[in-house]
Design an enzyme around this catalytic site. Structure first.
Site, mmCIF file in Angstrom:
data_model
loop_
_atom_site.group_PDB
_atom_site.id
_atom_site.type_symbol
_atom_site.label_atom_id
_atom_site.label_comp_id
_atom_site.label_asym_id
_atom_site.label_seq_id
_atom_site.Cartn_x
_atom_site.Cartn_y
_atom_site.Cartn_z
ATOM 1 N N GLY A 15 0.595 -1.549 0.127
ATOM 2 C CA GLY A 15 0.103 0.352 0.058
ATOM 3 C C GLY A 15 0.946 1.322 0.260
ATOM 4 O O GLY A 15 0.816 2.096 -0.839
ATOM 5 N N ASN A 94 -8.263 4.379 8.088
ATOM 6 C CA ASN A 94 -7.487 3.681 8.820
ATOM 7 C C ASN A 94 -7.659 3.358 10.032
ATOM 8 O O ASN A 94 -7.887 2.529 10.237
ATOM 9 C CB ASN A 94 -6.216 3.314 8.064
ATOM 10 C CG ASN A 94 -5.569 4.830 8.395
ATOM 11 O OD1 ASN A 94 -5.959 6.060 7.344
ATOM 12 N ND2 ASN A 94 -4.911 4.456 9.284
ATOM 13 N N GLN A 122 -7.766 -0.326 3.365
ATOM 14 C CA GLN A 122 -8.765 -0.295 4.124
ATOM 15 C C GLN A 122 -9.813 -0.935 4.193
ATOM 16 O O GLN A 122 -10.118 -1.311 4.228
ATOM 17 C CB GLN A 122 -9.287 0.570 5.427
ATOM 18 C CG GLN A 122 -7.380 0.787 6.187
ATOM 19 C CD GLN A 122 -7.238 -0.253 6.701
ATOM 20 O OE1 GLN A 122 -8.472 -0.811 7.481
ATOM 21 N NE2 GLN A 122 -5.779 0.444 7.920
ATOM 22 N N SER A 142 -3.708 -3.183 -0.408
ATOM 23 C CA SER A 142 -2.199 -3.851 -0.135
ATOM 24 C C SER A 142 -2.836 -5.385 0.198
ATOM 25 O O SER A 142 -4.192 -5.492 0.652
ATOM 26 C CB SER A 142 -1.882 -2.769 1.391
ATOM 27 O OG SER A 142 -1.146 -3.839 2.096
ATOM 28 N N HIS A 144 -1.373 -7.260 2.356
ATOM 29 C CA HIS A 144 -1.288 -8.304 3.958
ATOM 30 C C HIS A 144 -2.760 -7.979 4.707
ATOM 31 O O HIS A 144 -2.703 -8.475 5.316
ATOM 32 C CB HIS A 144 -0.090 -8.024 4.602
ATOM 33 C CG HIS A 144 -0.618 -6.175 4.776
ATOM 34 N ND1 HIS A 144 0.083 -5.701 6.004
ATOM 35 C CD2 HIS A 144 0.653 -4.863 4.352
ATOM 36 C CE1 HIS A 144 -0.164 -4.377 5.879
ATOM 37 N NE2 HIS A 144 0.379 -4.204 5.322
ATOM 38 N N THR A 180 12.002 -7.063 -11.593
ATOM 39 C CA THR A 180 11.526 -8.880 -11.671
ATOM 40 C C THR A 180 10.123 -9.045 -11.066
ATOM 41 O O THR A 180 10.169 -8.603 -9.583
ATOM 42 C CB THR A 180 12.512 -9.789 -11.406
ATOM 43 O OG1 THR A 180 13.119 -9.010 -12.412
ATOM 44 C CG2 THR A 180 11.973 -10.822 -11.731
ATOM 45 N N CYS A 269 2.119 6.885 19.630
ATOM 46 C CA CYS A 269 3.250 6.677 21.045
ATOM 47 C C CYS A 269 4.962 7.247 20.650
ATOM 48 O O CYS A 269 4.985 6.017 20.719
ATOM 49 C CB CYS A 269 3.151 5.966 22.517
ATOM 50 S SG CYS A 269 3.895 6.987 23.828
#
Ligand code: PLP
Length: 325
Positions: A15, A94, A122, A142, A144, A180, A269
């Site tokens: 992504g 997201n 998302q 994306s 994953h 490739t 954080c």
């Protein structure tokens, strides 16, 4: 599955690369001149690419979503200028999962011949994604997020879009991205996309009922504020995002982690310093709400029993933290 031609699909490393390619590729194709309109709560892969372009002299107008987390097509249209070369709006945010009226934004942009890029990272797998239906010129995905291996993604590039490659070389991917190809990743992505298309509607209905139950259980807790609209069709079915003003999100996340729950702090954080959630600030949340947001993303394996356990755990962790203040 995306309702486009094979030659319009460019495989990338994920992504982030797809977003970066769409934004910078169009900017370079326009000689780094002109203006871009973008929603202000895009993923950092888009926002950081825009920062890069601003440093090179381009201008960007950021359009805030409303308090429900929805970007107004009229506000986007209002921000368009004669020299606007690209309009950017994600399909679903997201952090708070709100689904954007991309088709209406495209209609406004196309009346002025402005191409539209949509980050659908998302949304894909939870809501229908068809480039033909949305009408977008560029769209990122994306792998994953869908259960494909990491390191594979897609940028859809509509035929005749004014964009140049960022990776030059042997001319693979119809010249859009040399190098490739990641064949194993591409096959894994194709499989994950077809699996998710096959089960999407049933999974979405199940996720919707689980997230409704979790919202119902969380919203009655002291101080709990829901972030983004709960309206059906305007929120990803698996996204739950709430704030506990006065607490810091990291402490809640750590408390839940001790109970075996992987939650995410909307506010990252960094080095001990609380960073407020950009998406929440964009929808007008104050500092206390923006630094205490908690994201609970439900998946295909989530169960009703887990929802009750999560709600009880959030109740305990937040009550303890409020008592310690
Ligand atoms: N865009 C959105 C909306 C995302 O949520 C993410 C990742 O969470 C990305 C882009 C980046 O995708 P990737 O992790 O494949 O680089």
């Amino acid at each position: 599955m995306l309702e486009c031609e094979g030659a319009e699909v460019v495989f990338t490393s994920g992504g982030t690369e797809s977003d970066d390619f769409a934004v910078k590729g169009v900017a370079f194709a326009n000689g780094l001149r002109g203006h871009i309109v973008a929603s202000s709560f895009e993923h950092s892969a888009v926002l950081k690419s825009l920062d890069f372009l601003v440093n090179l002299g381009m201008t960007v107008t950021y359009v805030d979503p409303d308090a429900d987390g929805i970007v107004s097509p009229d506000a986007m249209a209002h921000a368009m200028q004669d020299d606007t070369v690209l309009c950017i709006c994600m399909l679903a945010n997201n952090e708070i999962g709100t689904v954007q009226p991309v088709r209406d934004i495209v209609a406004r942009a196309h009346t002025r011949n402005i191409p539209v890029f949509c980050d659908a990272v998302q949304g894909y797998g939870q809501i229908p994604v068809s480039v033909a239906d949305l009408g977008v010129d560029l769209l990122s995905l994306s792998g994953h997020k869908l259960g494909a291996p990491r390191g594979i993604g897609i940028l859809y590039v509509k035929r005749e879009t004014n964009i140049v490659p960022l990776i030059d070389g042997g001319g693979q991917e119809t010249g859009y991205r040399s190098g490739t190809e990641n064949t194993a990743g591409i096959i894994g992505l194709a499989q994950a996309m077809s699996d998710s298309a096959e089960h999407r509607e049933r999974n979405a209905a199940r996720l919707r009922s689980l997230s409704e139950e979790l919202f119902d259980r969380l919203c009655v807790l002291p101080h709990c504020v829901i972030n983004g609209t709960r309206e059906h069709g305007k929120r990803l079915p698996g996204n739950v995002n709430v704030s506990f003003p006065g607490l810091d999100a990291e402490s809640v996340v750590l408390g839940l982690d001790r109970r075996g729950i992987a939650a995410s702090a909307g506010a990252a954080c960094m080095g001990g310093k609380i960073v407020r959630s950009r998406s929440l600030l964009a929808i007008g949340a104050d500092d206390a709400r923006a630094s205490s947001s908690l994201r609970l993303t439900l998946g295909d394996e989530s169960t009703a029993e887990q929802i009750r356990y999560i709600a009880d755990s959030v109740a305990h962790v937040t009550a303890d933290l409020y008592a310690m203040r």
